[in-house]
Design an enzyme around this catalytic site. Structure first.
Site, PDB file in Angstrom:
ATOM      1  N   THR A  67       0.848  -1.185   0.000  1.00  0.00           N
ATOM      2  CA  THR A  67       0.000   0.000   0.000  1.00  0.00           C
ATOM      3  C   THR A  67       0.889   1.242   0.000  1.00  0.00           C
ATOM      4  O   THR A  67       2.120   1.146  -0.137  1.00  0.00           O
ATOM      5  CB  THR A  67      -0.985  -0.035   1.188  1.00  0.00           C
ATOM      6  OG1 THR A  67      -1.899   1.043   1.077  1.00  0.00           O
ATOM      7  CG2 THR A  67      -0.270   0.016   2.525  1.00  0.00           C
ATOM      8  N   LYS A  71       4.012   1.630  -3.853  1.00  0.00           N
ATOM      9  CA  LYS A  71       3.553   0.901  -5.035  1.00  0.00           C
ATOM     10  C   LYS A  71       4.432   1.113  -6.272  1.00  0.00           C
ATOM     11  O   LYS A  71       4.481   0.252  -7.155  1.00  0.00           O
ATOM     12  CB  LYS A  71       2.102   1.267  -5.349  1.00  0.00           C
ATOM     13  CG  LYS A  71       1.121   0.771  -4.301  1.00  0.00           C
ATOM     14  CD  LYS A  71      -0.316   0.982  -4.728  1.00  0.00           C
ATOM     15  CE  LYS A  71      -1.277   0.421  -3.697  1.00  0.00           C
ATOM     16  NZ  LYS A  71      -2.679   0.472  -4.131  1.00  0.00           N
ATOM     17  N   ASN A  92       1.127  -3.696  -6.557  1.00  0.00           N
ATOM     18  CA  ASN A  92       0.528  -3.744  -5.223  1.00  0.00           C
ATOM     19  C   ASN A  92       0.666  -5.131  -4.601  1.00  0.00           C
ATOM     20  O   ASN A  92       0.099  -5.401  -3.555  1.00  0.00           O
ATOM     21  CB  ASN A  92      -0.958  -3.354  -5.260  1.00  0.00           C
ATOM     22  CG  ASN A  92      -1.832  -4.474  -5.804  1.00  0.00           C
ATOM     23  OD1 ASN A  92      -1.475  -5.142  -6.775  1.00  0.00           O
ATOM     24  ND2 ASN A  92      -2.985  -4.688  -5.182  1.00  0.00           N
ATOM     25  N   ASP A 108      -4.734  -4.486  -8.312  1.00  0.00           N
ATOM     26  CA  ASP A 108      -5.619  -3.339  -8.100  1.00  0.00           C
ATOM     27  C   ASP A 108      -6.569  -3.111  -9.275  1.00  0.00           C
ATOM     28  O   ASP A 108      -7.735  -2.760  -9.086  1.00  0.00           O
ATOM     29  CB  ASP A 108      -4.813  -2.057  -7.878  1.00  0.00           C
ATOM     30  CG  ASP A 108      -4.435  -1.843  -6.420  1.00  0.00           C
ATOM     31  OD1 ASP A 108      -5.075  -2.448  -5.548  1.00  0.00           O
ATOM     32  OD2 ASP A 108      -3.498  -1.069  -6.163  1.00  0.00           O
ATOM     33  N   ALA A 131      -3.171  10.862  -8.671  1.00  0.00           N
ATOM     34  CA  ALA A 131      -2.311  10.399  -9.769  1.00  0.00           C
ATOM     35  C   ALA A 131      -1.174   9.526  -9.239  1.00  0.00           C
ATOM     36  O   ALA A 131      -0.089   9.510  -9.806  1.00  0.00           O
ATOM     37  CB  ALA A 131      -1.754  11.600 -10.542  1.00  0.00           C
ATOM     38  N   GLY A 132      -1.435   8.795  -8.156  1.00  0.00           N
ATOM     39  CA  GLY A 132      -0.422   7.924  -7.575  1.00  0.00           C
ATOM     40  C   GLY A 132      -0.525   6.499  -8.090  1.00  0.00           C
ATOM     41  O   GLY A 132      -1.084   6.241  -9.167  1.00  0.00           O
ATOM     42  N   TYR A 218     -10.973   3.206   2.522  1.00  0.00           N
ATOM     43  CA  TYR A 218     -11.826   2.311   3.318  1.00  0.00           C
ATOM     44  C   TYR A 218     -11.668   2.546   4.820  1.00  0.00           C
ATOM     45  O   TYR A 218     -12.247   1.810   5.627  1.00  0.00           O
ATOM     46  CB  TYR A 218     -11.528   0.847   2.988  1.00  0.00           C
ATOM     47  CG  TYR A 218     -10.088   0.436   3.187  1.00  0.00           C
ATOM     48  CD1 TYR A 218      -9.616   0.053   4.439  1.00  0.00           C
ATOM     49  CD2 TYR A 218      -9.203   0.424   2.116  1.00  0.00           C
ATOM     50  CE1 TYR A 218      -8.304  -0.325   4.621  1.00  0.00           C
ATOM     51  CE2 TYR A 218      -7.887   0.053   2.290  1.00  0.00           C
ATOM     52  CZ  TYR A 218      -7.438  -0.316   3.536  1.00  0.00           C
ATOM     53  OH  TYR A 218      -6.132  -0.688   3.720  1.00  0.00           O
TER      54      TYR A 218
END
Length: 273
Positions: A67, A71, A92, A108, A131-132, A218
């Protein structure tokens, strides 16, 4: 600590305390009666190389999920036979192949796509915030869904514009403070709104009444973005949908069998209790 020779997998990140991945994977392991363990490990950017060197030498380690913020950086420490660097540009998930060979992959994109597979987004406009590494996987999936114009909102619009070009998507990149255009789908692919992170403040009024708002955050599960979307009567997809979807693909690679997805309702209850 994991018992010697007991298979285990992990999730790494900085921060990591918020991660629900151990709950998900250990729920599945227990349901299947698999004698293995899954845990969270705090790894800083400076400690990333040492982490992979240590795990590479431990044959009981089956792999890890990754995470923020690792990444992209993790690509420098693993093999990339599927050229994830050249396609999505971020991983990921890392899985042990043979011996000490560690292979990077990305679940992902599939995890993002699964909850919206039934939506008709052919030619439809989409807004993506961020934009990651997660945004890269989402844009990869959107490019294969033949969506219409994609608007990226990001602190650095030039980075967003470069991503659009790299995935062959038409659209534009705007600052985070810019108003959103009308869109069929809005996706928060950033950490904004996550516990401990700055809030995501956005006006949803430009969205049509049949738009879908998808937040990959989340923790908390009911983000201010989703609450605002529900208040507008819009359909929403919460971060557990993508999290469980990508975890299922990783679980099978780590432990050699599919997770019991027929128990998703019980899993969501556990994750939200």
């Amino acid at each position: 600590m994991t018992a010697p020779n007991k298979p285990f997998a992990e999730v790494i990140g900085d921060p990591i305390a918020h991660s629900k991945s151990p709950v998900i994977h250990n729920f599945w392991l227990n349901a299947l009666g698999v004698d293995a363990e899954y845990r969270a490990v705090h790894v800083t950017p400076d400690g990333l190389a040492a982490y992979f060197a240590d795990r590479r030498a431990d044959p009981a380690w089956r792999g890890c999920n990754i995470t923020v913020p690792h990444k992209i950086a993790a690509l420098d420490h693993v093999a990339d036979p599927g050229d994830v660097r050249g396609s999505i540009g971020a991983i990921n998930c890392v899985v042990r192949a043979e011996g000490e060979v560690l292979v990077g992959t990305n679940t992902d994109a599939a995890g993002f796509y699964a909850p919206i597979a039934d939506l008709d987004l052919d030619g439809a406009p989409v807004v993506v915030i961020g934009a990651g590494g997660a945004a890269r996987a989402i844009l990869f999936a959107l490019a294969r869904m033949d969506v219409g114009r994609v608007t990226i909102l990001n602190r650095n619009p030039l980075k967003g514009a470069a991503l659009l070009a790299s995935f062959g998507l038409k659209g534009e990149a705007l600052p985070l403070t810019a108003p959103i255009p009308p869109a069929a789908l809005l996706v928060n692919a950033s950490v904004l709104g996550m516990a401990g992170q700055p809030p995501l403040t956005i006006d949803l009024d430009p969205l049509p009444d049949d738009a879908v708002v998808y937040d990959i955050v989340y923790a908390p599960l009911e983000t201010p973005l989703l609450a605002a979307a529900r208040a507008r009567g819009l359909d929403v997809v919460d971060g557990l949908e993508m999290l469980i979807g990508q975890a299922a693909a990783a679980f099978e690679m780590f432990f050699g069998q599919a997770p019991p997805r027929d128990r998703d309702d019980a899993l969501r209850t556990l994750l939200t209790s």
